[in-house]
Structure formats: C-alpha cells, structure tokens
Design a protein around this motif. Structure first.
Motif, short mmCIF file in Angstrom:
data_model
loop_
_atom_site.label_atom_id
_atom_site.label_comp_id
_atom_site.label_asym_id
_atom_site.label_seq_id
_atom_site.Cartn_x
_atom_site.Cartn_y
_atom_site.Cartn_z
N VAL A 287 -4.97 4.90 -6.73
CA VAL A 287 -5.40 6.27 -6.43
C VAL A 287 -5.71 6.94 -7.76
CG1 VAL A 287 -4.72 8.51 -5.51
CG2 VAL A 287 -4.03 6.42 -4.34
N TYR A 288 -6.86 7.60 -7.82
CA TYR A 288 -7.27 8.27 -9.06
C TYR A 288 -7.28 9.78 -8.85
CZ TYR A 288 -10.16 9.84 -12.93
OH TYR A 288 -10.63 10.49 -14.04
N LEU A 289 -6.54 10.48 -9.69
CA LEU A 289 -6.52 11.95 -9.69
C LEU A 289 -7.28 12.43 -10.91
CD1 LEU A 289 -2.76 12.53 -8.81
CD2 LEU A 289 -4.72 12.46 -7.27
N ALA B 5 4.67 9.13 -2.58
CA ALA B 5 3.99 8.07 -1.83
C ALA B 5 4.21 6.71 -2.48
CB ALA B 5 2.50 8.37 -1.73
N PHE B 6 4.70 6.71 -3.74
CA PHE B 6 4.99 5.47 -4.46
C PHE B 6 6.46 5.49 -4.88
CE2 PHE B 6 0.58 6.56 -5.00
CZ PHE B 6 -0.10 5.36 -4.83
N LEU C 177 1.26 16.89 -7.73
CA LEU C 177 1.50 15.51 -8.17
C LEU C 177 2.94 15.12 -7.90
CD1 LEU C 177 0.78 12.92 -9.83
CD2 LEU C 177 1.50 14.19 -11.85
N TRP C 178 3.87 16.00 -8.22
CA TRP C 178 5.29 15.68 -8.10
C TRP C 178 5.75 15.63 -6.63
CZ3 TRP C 178 8.85 13.83 -11.28
CH2 TRP C 178 10.19 13.94 -10.92
N LYS C 179 5.23 16.54 -5.80
CA LYS C 179 5.73 16.64 -4.43
C LYS C 179 4.92 15.82 -3.43
CE LYS C 179 7.48 21.33 -5.17
NZ LYS C 179 7.39 22.76 -4.75
N ASP C 180 3.62 15.59 -3.71
CA ASP C 180 2.75 14.96 -2.71
C ASP C 180 2.35 13.53 -3.06
OD1 ASP C 180 2.83 17.37 -1.34
OD2 ASP C 180 1.03 18.13 -2.34
N TYR C 181 2.05 13.27 -4.34
CA TYR C 181 1.48 11.97 -4.71
C TYR C 181 2.54 10.96 -5.15
CZ TYR C 181 -3.03 14.26 -4.35
OH TYR C 181 -4.13 14.94 -3.88
N ALA D 140 0.84 -1.19 0.00
CA ALA D 140 0.00 0.00 0.00
C ALA D 140 0.87 1.24 0.00
CB ALA D 140 -0.92 0.00 1.22
N PRO D 141 0.42 2.30 -0.64
CA PRO D 141 1.22 3.53 -0.69
C PRO D 141 1.26 4.22 0.66
CG PRO D 141 -0.94 3.89 -1.66
CD PRO D 141 -0.84 2.42 -1.37
N GLY D 142 2.16 5.19 0.75
CA GLY D 142 2.27 5.97 1.97
C GLY D 142 1.11 6.95 2.11
#
Length: 431
Positions: free
Chosen positions: A96-98, A57-58, A50-54, A32-34
């Motif tokens: 996770v869907y953005l 996590a992967f 997207l680059w700094k937060d999501y 599972a991701p962070g």
C-alpha cells in the motif's frame, strides 16, 4: 524469514506552507492486510490516520525501525540498483502506498506510549534477544550527509538493511519501518538556496546603484538622498539633515514577507551626521511597510529611528491624496518630491518630515529574483501643468485658425462685370 510489514518513510518539504510530509510504502510479505481506507493520489494523509487506520491493518508485536539521518523519495526512485533489496521485498508482497503523511517522526514516541520496549543498536552483528512481548528495535543506519554521492550513501544503507534482515531469519514475525530524521531533499535545497542567496547578495552589492534595495518581497530605489525636516511644536522647521544614499549598507538590509498580505524592507544607514539627540555619527534604520488591498498594494508607513532621544521609532505616513493604490505586478515611481509626516511626536514635542525626492518601489514583484521592477505606475499623471499649458495654447491657436477660416468663407464677391463692347450696366439710384 517472514517480514510482516515494511514502511518506507521520507520527508518532503513544502516551503510554501512549511508542512513536512512523507510518502509511505507499506507492505506485508505473506498475508494480505486487513481493511484499508481508500487512498487519494493527491490528498495528504494525516499522521493520526496513519496510526489509527493504516498501521492496524498490518498488526505486529515486533518492529524493526531503520533510522537514517536524511532521506527523500528521490533517493528511493533514482537509484534502482542500490535499492534492489527494498524493491525485491516490495515485489514479493502486498503493498500500500501513501503519497503524503505528516509528522511521521512521532512513530517512535507513540510506540513507546503503547508499551513497546525500545532497544537501540547501531548494527546487528548476530541474532537479537527480545525480552518482552512488544518490541521496537532501533537500527541507526550510517550517516549519509557526510557522503558526497547520494548513490553511494543509499548503497551503504541498503547493505545494512539487507544484513539485518538476513540475520533475523525466521526468529519472529517483524514489522519493518524505514524512515529518516529529515529530508535529504530539504537539506540539499537549503544548501543550494543559501549559496544562491549569498551569490545574489554579493552580485547586488557590486552591480546595483546606490539607493537600490532588494529584500524579501519588495524592491526600493531612492534616486536621491533622503532629506529630513525637524519641526518644532509650532510647526516651523527648526533644522534639516540629510541621510545620504552612500551611507546605506546593502548587506545589512532585512525584511519581512507575507505573500498577498504585507511586506517590508528595512534599510540601514551608518555614520549619519546631525541626528537629533545623537552625540556623533548615528546608525539610522528606515523600514518601508507595504500592504495588499483588494488586488492592489500601497505604502502603509515608513518607520525610522530618526530621533535618538526617543526609545521608540517615528512612524511616517504619506498624505492620503498622494499615496496611491498601485495595481498588482506594477511598480510605483515618482520623480517629484513626496513628503511623509511623522504621526507621533519627537522628544521635543514637534514632528518630522521625511522628503523623498525621486523614488521607485514595488511590493510583491514578479521579477524579484532578477532584481527588476515591473511596469511603472507614475505618481505624476499625463495631464501635468506643462501638458495643460500646451493643450490650452494649442486650443487658443485652433480657435484663431477656425475663426479666420470662417471669416474667409463669409467673404462675398461680385457676380457681374462691365463689357467694354456692350452696354454699360446702369444701376438706378432713386430716392
């Protein structure tokens, strides 16, 4: 094989604001991701988020970037059989869907800036040798725009993706990114819009009457030819020439539209005679500029190259008392002459007057695509001189009628009469 991450990126074009954003599907197969920030179903996610937060996590040191020429969310949802491989990968993972992320085309550049070694291949025939600790393998997928059927195009792309993932095996843990250079929806819409514009232009060139111009977000119909008076420095008319409607070229019409702020239409006339400063037939351009003011619109000015000796165009403006503010979603029509006077001087030091004899125009029309005007706001009000004369005449006749009726009602008659069988009526008359 262990796939750490898959990011499905598609370009969706919003023409209203020219903001290109992409839906993103992120998943990890085993772990599972962070911690991931909350995701809004309506709010757009910035690329920096997207680059700094999501993506952190992967985490992954090795990335495979599948690059397609064009892709959209419809390509991923409309062909479930052709996208079966992607569907299986997502169903077996934490995802996770953005809904909307902007500037995803910057991913490759930022990976390079982060020290990733970029290796570009057209397809993966066998295993791959990674020379550094941080790698990005760019796999160029087959061109899809050259294939008429999107279904077949997506099938070929998914076959390459499945082949690459199967040949990687358990070599290393990989992050997979599936993206495109542009949106297939954008490409199809641009093509269809171009066809519609060409079809509409051809139809208008054949069907519309002379003097009718439809471009950008404004409609103009000049019922009669435009007359131009050339005034000398003393203000006396030196000469007059005419700009015929049949000299206008519909295909050369241009314009500008800034919805809710301003709009303009430029009309081109060719082979116009007797233009001051011109040695022969001259090409005349008239640009009608409209502005939006407090839920109403009005004609700001008309700019035209009516003096061939000048390097800059003349700006014609209508008198403030004659130039009305028109309610939004209504056209402005006038059956009488309106005179626009140039605010700047001609090459001879005089001015020019543009006479519009019968016209109708509308800015920001609601029926622009149909080439139709909305309800008309006429320059001549209901109480015109003939109407006033008629009302005054009727009023005079009504006065005569009521005065006659009043006189008749004031007539007094006798209340007693002589009876031949009775006594006569004696009226004493004494002095």
């Amino acid at each position: 094989m262990e796939i750490s991450l898959l990011v499905c990126v598609t370009d969706v074009t919003y023409y209203c604001c020219q903001n290109f954003s992409t839906p993103n599907l992120v998943y990890r197969s085993r772990r599972a991701p962070g911690k991931i920030p909350a995701i809004s179903a309506l709010q757009s996610t910035s690329y920096s988020s997207l680059w700094k937060d999501y993506l952190p996590a992967f985490p992954s040191e090795n990335i495979i970037l599948f690059m397609q020429d064009a892709l959209s969310i419809e390509d991923l949802t409309s062909f479930p059989h052709e996208n079966a491989e992607l569907k299986n990968l997502v169903s077996e993972s934490h995802s996770v869907y953005l809904p909307s992320v902007g500037e995803t085309s910057s991913l490759l550049r930022d990976f390079k800036n982060e020290g990733y070694n970029i290796t570009e291949v057209s397809k993966l025939q066998s295993g791959i040798n990674l020379k550094s600790d941080k790698n990005v393998v760019l796999v160029n997928l087959p061109d899809t725009l050259t294939i008429p059927q999107r279904k077949l195009a997506m099938q070929k792309s998914n076959e390459v993706i499945e082949s690459v993932l199967s040949k990687i095996g358990g070599l290393r843990k990989f992050t997979c990114i599936y993206t495109a250079r542009k949106s297939s929806k954008e490409t199809s819409e641009v093509g269809s819009n171009s066809k519609r514009r060409v079809t509409r232009s051809l139809q208008q060139a054949v069907d519309r009457p002379a003097g009718f111009h439809n471009h950008s977000c404004a409609l103009i119909w000049l019922r009669n030819d435009v007359t131009v008076n050339v005034l000398g420095p003393s203000g006396v008319i030196d000469s007059t020439f005419t700009i015929p409607n049949n000299k206008s070229v519909a295909s050369a019409d241009t314009g500008h539209c800034e919805d809710g702020v301003s709009s303009s239409v430029q009309i081109t006339y060719r082979n116009v005679e007797n233009i001051p400063g011109a040695t022969g037939p001259y090409e005349v351009r008239l640009e009608f500029k409209f502005i939006f003011v407090r839920s109403k619109w009005t004609l700001s000015y008309v700019e035209g190259n009516l003096d061939a000796s000048m390097s800059r165009d003349l700006v014609f403006q209508m008198h403030k008392r004659k130039n009305e503010l028109v309610p939004n979603k209504m056209s402005y029509s006038c059956s009488v002459k309106r005179i626009l006077t140039s605010s700047n001087k001609t090459s001879s030091g005089g001015t020019m007057q543009m006479v519009l004899n019968g016209f109708q125009y509308e800015a920001f029309p609601s029926q622009l695509s149909k080439g139709k005007f909305d309800g008309s706001w006429d320059c001549v009000g209901f109480f015109t001189i003939p109407v006033w004369m008629s009302l005054i005449t009727i009023f005079i006749f009504l006065i005569i009628l009521f005065w006659g009726l009043w006189m008749l009602s004031d007539v007094k008659t006798m209340d007693r009469f002589d009876d031949p069988k009775g006594k006569t009526i004696n009226v004493p008359n004494t002095e």
